[in-house]
Design an enzyme around this catalytic site. Structure first.
Site, PDB file in Angstrom:
ATOM      1  N   CYS A   1     161.136 -66.879  68.256  1.00  0.00           N
ATOM      2  CA  CYS A   1     161.327 -68.316  68.018  1.00  0.00           C
ATOM      3  C   CYS A   1     160.070 -68.934  67.404  1.00  0.00           C
ATOM      4  O   CYS A   1     160.125 -69.984  66.787  1.00  0.00           O
ATOM      5  CB  CYS A   1     161.622 -69.059  69.307  1.00  0.00           C
TER       6      CYS A   1
ATOM      7  N   CYS B   1     161.081 -76.733  70.546  1.00  0.00           N
ATOM      8  CA  CYS B   1     160.642 -75.350  70.356  1.00  0.00           C
ATOM      9  C   CYS B   1     159.194 -75.152  70.742  1.00  0.00           C
ATOM     10  O   CYS B   1     158.825 -74.093  71.247  1.00  0.00           O
ATOM     11  CB  CYS B   1     160.895 -74.893  68.927  1.00  0.00           C
TER      12      CYS B   1
END
Lengths: 398, 123
Positions: B33, B102
């Site tokens: 990610c 994130c």
């Protein structure tokens, strides 16, 4: 602080001579090129002169150049225009997995409109094997579109060979040459391309000016309908100053190309050999078959956006294909296509040089870059390895 | 794109490094990610007396990590648990919207570190 621009693949400054050439067309020669009186005629002549020098840069005929607003428009025009003009012959299109978004997203649009698209894989250097192109061709194939050079990894594709295959099979061939025209010699004849996209700002012309080469006798459906501009294939009053700027920039690019290549190539080689001395830094793309001013890497254990911020703090401006540095928060599909593991793709960083880049700048860069890598690795939990963090998949956090 | 506070904590991160004698360790995120934070805490009398971090990630992830370690020092475990993503982002003068989820790993890593400490206590 000195500023060192190393993102020439993003865009370039306007060449002073191109700006000089453009200025009168904002002012005294403001006429509409379709008008029949003097200011209109002046504007019309300027466009046709620009068309001739733009054509000359790629060894095409002037009447084979259609001016557009950008490389992205040229790519959209090529894909949709050829697909819709030939849909009675077949509905299959071949592209690669490493195309620019303006090709990829046009292809996805065409899929929704009933066309079938094959996305060809690339090898670890990002090279498309012409044999794979040949295998992908079916009786339904009407168009092959392959990027000439990748702005992300610098790899130059074997376009002439792919074009030859397309020609033998009677399939129309387009190449997105936005990253290559003005940076390497691009001659439309040996490339065997029927269409070719390029953009002025990649060779010191203005933004807002692009062109599509369309081989004489190739039928295309317009994207923009209206008046008879560009032979009725691209309507709308012409952006005369931008077109004039593109023409001038093309003339200069043709004149200076070899000098520019020699200049950036040696500096790039110096940059690459120095960067690769740092542990766990890898070159992406082809080591030799690459754009002369292009150096791209993945750096293990750190992330691209953080590198760009620290570099910018030192006055160095560059690009990255990491997920965090993209607005879509997705790692670059090009890096994934060449087999870069997703966690390593986060460490992407791309440096592109120009004729203005100096030896002194490269020396400064070579000093700063390893420092920045070390600085971020000191913060990273992976300085000793990825541990069990390899090969995970990413599910978006809430 | 980033605030002055983010750039300050990113360029001069506080409390970087491993803590060999940590009482609790929390790891949050995933390199695929783009962000991973590892947070170490030292606890005395139910209070976080020291905190350190290691982070792989973008500017926001590093700034968030640095800020969280500063915020928790001297706090009781309960006080520390009340620190949320929003608290951290606000202390940094805000984060770009796409970075809120994130890269804002600090509060979650902190919760995991406290959990780890409590688990170790029970043994």
């Amino acid at each position: 602080m000195k500023e060192i621009y190393m993102d020439h693949v993003a865009t370039n400054p306007l060449h002073p001579e191109a700006l000089e050439a453009m200025l009168p067309y904002f002012k005294e020669h403001f006429g509409n090129p379709l008008s029949l009186y003097e200011p209109g005629i002046k504007a019309r002549e300027a466009i046709e002169n620009a068309r001739a020098s733009t054509a000359s840069l790629i060894n095409a005929k002037a009447n084979e150049i259609i001016f557009t607003s950008s490389g992205a428009e040229s790519n959209n025009f090529a894909l949709k225009g050829i697909a819709f003009a030939n849909q009675n012959k077949g509905k299959h299109i071949i592209i690669s997995k490493i195309e620019h978004h303006s090709i990829l997203n046009s292809a996805r649009f065409l899929e929704k409109s009933g066309f079938a698209v094959t996305y060809l894989p690339v090898d670890k250097y990002g090279v498309i094997d012409p044999a794979i192109v040949e295998k992908a061709i079916t009786k339904e194939t009407i168009l092959i579109s392959i990027i000439h050079a990748s702005p992300e990894i610098g790899t130059i594709e074997p376009i002439a060979e792919i074009g030859k295959i397309a020609r033998q099979k009677g399939i129309i061939f387009h190449t997105d040459a936005v990253a290559s025209v003005g940076n390497i010699p691009v001659d439309i004849q040996p490339l065997n391309a029927d269409l070719l996209s390029f953009a002025a700002h990649q060779f010191y012309g203005p933004k807002g000016a692009g062109a599509l080469y369309l081989r004489e006798g190739t039928r295309i459906v317009p994207l923009i309908y209206g008046g008879i501009q560009e032979g009725g294939r691209r309507a709308g009053t012409e952006n005369v100053p931008a077109i004039v700027g593109m023409g001038k920039a093309a003339e200069l690019a043709k004149r200076d190309l070899q000098k520019r290549i020699n200049h950036v190539k040696s500096l790039r080689d110096k940059l690459i050999s120095n960067a690769l001395k740092v542990e766990k830094v890898y070159l992406t793309g082809h080591p030799e078959q690459r754009l002369p001013g292009h150096a791209s890497f993945v750096v293990e254990y750190i992330e691209g956006e953080a590198m760009l911020l620290l570099l910018a703090g030192k006055g160095i401006y560059a690009a990255s294909g990491s997920a965090c540095s993209s607005k879509a928060l997705k790692a670059s599909p090009v890096l994934i296509s060449i087999g870069t593991p997703a966690h390593l793709a986060q460490g992407s960083v791309v440096f592109t040089l120009s004729e203005g880049t100096t030896e002194e700048e490269i020396n400064y860069f070579n000093e700063v870059f390893p420092q920045i890598i070390n600085q971020l690795r000191k913060i990273s939990p992976f300085a000793k390895g990825w541990g069990d963090m390899e090969d995970k998949t990413c599910t978006p956090r809430k | 794109m980033y605030t002055k506070e983010v750039m300050d904590h990113f360029s001069n991160p506080r409390n970087v490094g491993e803590m060999p004698d940590a009482d609790g360790i929390g790891t949050e995120g995933n390199p695929v990610c783009g962000d991973v934070m590892k947070l170490f805490i030292k606890v005395t009398d139910n209070k976080i007396v020291d905190a350190k971090f290691q982070t792989f990630g973008c500017g926001a992830a590093i700034a968030v990590s640095s800020m969280v370690t500063e915020m928790v020092k001297g706090k009781t475990l309960d006080e520390a648990l009340s620190i949320s993503k929003e608290t951290v982002a606000n202390a940094l003068g805000g984060l770009p919207p796409q970075k809120m989820h994130c890269s804002n790993l600090g509060a979650d890593a902190l919760r995991k570190a406290i959990e780890d400490y409590k688990n170790k206590q029970q043994k």
